[in-house]
Design a protein around this motif. Structure first.
Motif, PDB file in Angstrom:
ATOM      1  N   GLY A  68       1.127  -1.092  -0.019  1.00  0.00           N
ATOM      2  CA  GLY A  68      -0.376   0.361   0.242  1.00  0.00           C
ATOM      3  C   GLY A  68       0.744   0.958   0.076  1.00  0.00           C
ATOM      4  O   GLY A  68       0.255   2.125  -0.421  1.00  0.00           O
ATOM      5  N   ALA A  69       2.643   1.046   0.132  1.00  0.00           N
ATOM      6  CA  ALA A  69       3.317   2.502   0.122  1.00  0.00           C
ATOM      7  C   ALA A  69       3.272   2.506  -1.018  1.00  0.00           C
ATOM      8  O   ALA A  69       4.294   3.566  -1.759  1.00  0.00           O
ATOM      9  CB  ALA A  69       4.036   2.246   1.083  1.00  0.00           C
ATOM     10  N   PHE A  70       3.097   2.129  -1.614  1.00  0.00           N
ATOM     11  CA  PHE A  70       3.201   2.296  -3.088  1.00  0.00           C
ATOM     12  C   PHE A  70       3.069   3.666  -4.113  1.00  0.00           C
ATOM     13  O   PHE A  70       3.952   4.195  -4.520  1.00  0.00           O
ATOM     14  CB  PHE A  70       3.777   1.024  -4.752  1.00  0.00           C
TER      15      PHE A  70
ATOM     16  N   ARG B 180       8.390  -2.736 -17.762  1.00  0.00           N
ATOM     17  CA  ARG B 180       7.349  -3.095 -17.884  1.00  0.00           C
ATOM     18  C   ARG B 180       7.359  -3.695 -16.167  1.00  0.00           C
ATOM     19  O   ARG B 180       6.337  -4.371 -15.695  1.00  0.00           O
ATOM     20  CB  ARG B 180       7.252  -3.788 -19.465  1.00  0.00           C
ATOM     21  N   THR B 181       8.278  -4.409 -15.980  1.00  0.00           N
ATOM     22  CA  THR B 181       8.687  -5.103 -14.513  1.00  0.00           C
ATOM     23  C   THR B 181       7.883  -4.379 -13.484  1.00  0.00           C
ATOM     24  O   THR B 181       7.359  -5.040 -12.678  1.00  0.00           O
ATOM     25  CB  THR B 181       9.769  -5.846 -14.264  1.00  0.00           C
TER      26      THR B 181
ATOM     27  N   ALA C 172       0.984  -2.914 -11.016  1.00  0.00           N
ATOM     28  CA  ALA C 172      -0.619  -3.746 -10.484  1.00  0.00           C
ATOM     29  C   ALA C 172      -0.298  -4.530  -9.815  1.00  0.00           C
ATOM     30  O   ALA C 172      -1.964  -4.611  -8.983  1.00  0.00           O
ATOM     31  CB  ALA C 172      -0.364  -4.100 -11.918  1.00  0.00           C
ATOM     32  N   ALA C 173       0.101  -5.718  -9.279  1.00  0.00           N
ATOM     33  CA  ALA C 173      -0.146  -6.851  -8.390  1.00  0.00           C
ATOM     34  C   ALA C 173      -0.144  -5.655  -6.978  1.00  0.00           C
ATOM     35  O   ALA C 173      -1.048  -6.400  -6.497  1.00  0.00           O
ATOM     36  CB  ALA C 173       1.291  -7.340  -8.343  1.00  0.00           C
ATOM     37  N   ALA C 174       0.786  -5.261  -6.705  1.00  0.00           N
ATOM     38  CA  ALA C 174       0.474  -4.812  -5.625  1.00  0.00           C
ATOM     39  C   ALA C 174      -0.854  -3.520  -5.268  1.00  0.00           C
ATOM     40  O   ALA C 174      -1.480  -3.568  -3.856  1.00  0.00           O
ATOM     41  CB  ALA C 174       1.790  -3.383  -5.175  1.00  0.00           C
ATOM     42  N   LYS C 175      -0.761  -3.257  -5.736  1.00  0.00           N
ATOM     43  CA  LYS C 175      -2.536  -2.298  -5.494  1.00  0.00           C
ATOM     44  C   LYS C 175      -3.366  -3.447  -5.787  1.00  0.00           C
ATOM     45  O   LYS C 175      -4.343  -3.473  -5.556  1.00  0.00           O
ATOM     46  CB  LYS C 175      -2.943  -1.711  -7.313  1.00  0.00           C
TER      47      LYS C 175
END
Length: 397
Positions: A280-282, A299-300, A306-309
């Motif tokens: 969530g800190a991203f 892209r990585t 996207a996975a973190a969101k």
């Protein structure tokens, strides 16, 4: 014609006995260090304190010093004016070189930045080597010498544009000489001292501690370090244009050297281990924004973001359910006032999905048994009529 009147002699001043003593102090101040010079308030007190001179008031001595000091400074400059000038020099080949720093402005990554130009020029032939550094620091001073000596010894330079400038100067003539700079330097090259076998380390070694935010502080600037080194002491090599971070003998990070105080430079990869635990800190992190600005957001990183969101959303929902006393493995029941005050399940694109409200929480009951009596305060809002006049007294709302 009447005879020309004789000019009367100048009137004697009460300060004549101490003028020589008083004038000696401003003259001595011309050669004294700045912090050891007399102030205009100190000089008038010395004749009375050291020579028992009491014929003139303090203000009279002070006014005299105020008028005479500029004149004494002018006379001193007039006396030195004959000594000002230049002395012609004749340098022998291979013996001396001259160097200087100058300001230069460069356009780097779309931003105009002030840097310094290091120039080392051979005194005999005029052969010069130029280098650009972020700051005129001691590290740049040493590094400029090392690179200049290597370039003069035949080692190719890394700055192609400056190297082209240096090469173009070889055809220039200095002080009307019949031969060019390049021709004279060929004679001078053979007389230079040999370069050392080992290179000279121009950087400064520092040992800062990695803070909890994954940064180290060097010369009032902050640089990121891989998260696993938080709390540890690392070794830093501070150079003219870069900063290298080592764990023992192994290099772990490098940054461009910052010159403005309280600025920072973060590398996104240094925070990935921390973001795995707290995705969530991203969203509000400074490292992704800086990586995008510098073109390092690959892209990585987009896939990780996207996975973190997605993961951050699941985590926040689970926290809300745990705080409300709901089992995270069971669906929320709509209309249950004891546990949940939000909606239950809804149809989303033909599939059953849990819709959870994080804001519709029940407030705790009011602990007060009864509201206070406000009747006495209502009397303050009613104006009272004065029997002696037709006007009303008091305040109305």
């Amino acid at each position: 014609m009447p005879a020309k009147r004789k000019k009367p002699p100048p009137r004697a001043s009460v300060l004549d006995p101490v003028k020589s003593f008083t004038d000696a102090m401003p003259r001595a101040d011309l050669e004294a260090p700045r912090m050891q010079r007399h102030t205009i308030e100190r000089i008038p007190g010395r004749p009375a304190g050291e020579h028992d001179f009491e014929l003139a008031a303090y203000s009279m001595v002070r006014n005299y010093v105020h008028r005479s000091r500029p004149q004494l400074e002018l006379e001193a400059k007039e006396g030195r004016r004959l000594l000002e000038g230049t002395v012609p020099q004749e340098k022998r080949p291979g013996e001396e070189a001259e160097l200087d720093f100058a300001d230069v402005w460069l356009d780097l990554t779309g931003q105009r930045r002030k840097c310094v130009l290091f120039t080392l020029r051979m005194s005999y032939s005029g052969k010069a080597v130029h280098r650009v550094y972020a700051t005129a620091s001691q590290e740049a001073f040493f590094e400029g010498h090392v690179e200049a000596f290597e370039a003069l010894g035949g080692v190719p330079t890394v700055h192609e544009r400056l190297a082209a400038i240096d090469t173009a100067e070889d055809v220039r003539h200095v002080h009307g000489r019949p031969t060019s700079i390049g021709f004279d330097f060929e004679q001078e090259r053979e007389l230079l001292g040999a370069l050392p076998a080992d290179g000279y380390d121009c950087g400064i070694d520092l040992t800062p501690v990695v803070h909890r935010n994954g940064r180290i502080t060097v010369r009032q600037c902050s640089y990121s370090v891989p998260g696993k080194f938080i709390g540890a002491t690392v070794r830093v090599k501070l150079r003219a244009n870069e900063l290298w971070i080592h764990d023992g003998r192994r290099g772990v990070a490098s940054h461009p050297r910052l010159t403005r105080r309280y600025t920072f430079h973060d590398i996104l990869d240094h925070y990935l281990e921390i973001l795995l635990a707290t995705p969530g800190a991203f969203a509000g992190a400074s490292a992704p924004a800086q990586a995008r600005a510098e073109g390092g957001f690959t892209r990585t990183h987009e896939a990780f973001w996207a996975a973190a969101k997605r993961k951050a959303g699941d985590i926040e929902a689970r926290k809300a359910m745990e705080n409300a006393g709901i089992n995270a493995d069971e669906p929320a029941v709509a209309g249950n006032d004891d546990e949940w005050d939000g909606p239950g399940e809804e149809e989303v694109s033909g599939e059953r999905a849990k819709v959870i409200s994080l804001h519709n929480r029940r407030l705790p009951p009011d602990p007060r048994t009864a509201l206070p009596d406000m009747s006495t305060y209502d009397r303050l809002l009613t104006p009272v009529k004065d029997p002696r006049t037709t006007k009303q007294k008091g305040t109305c709302a």
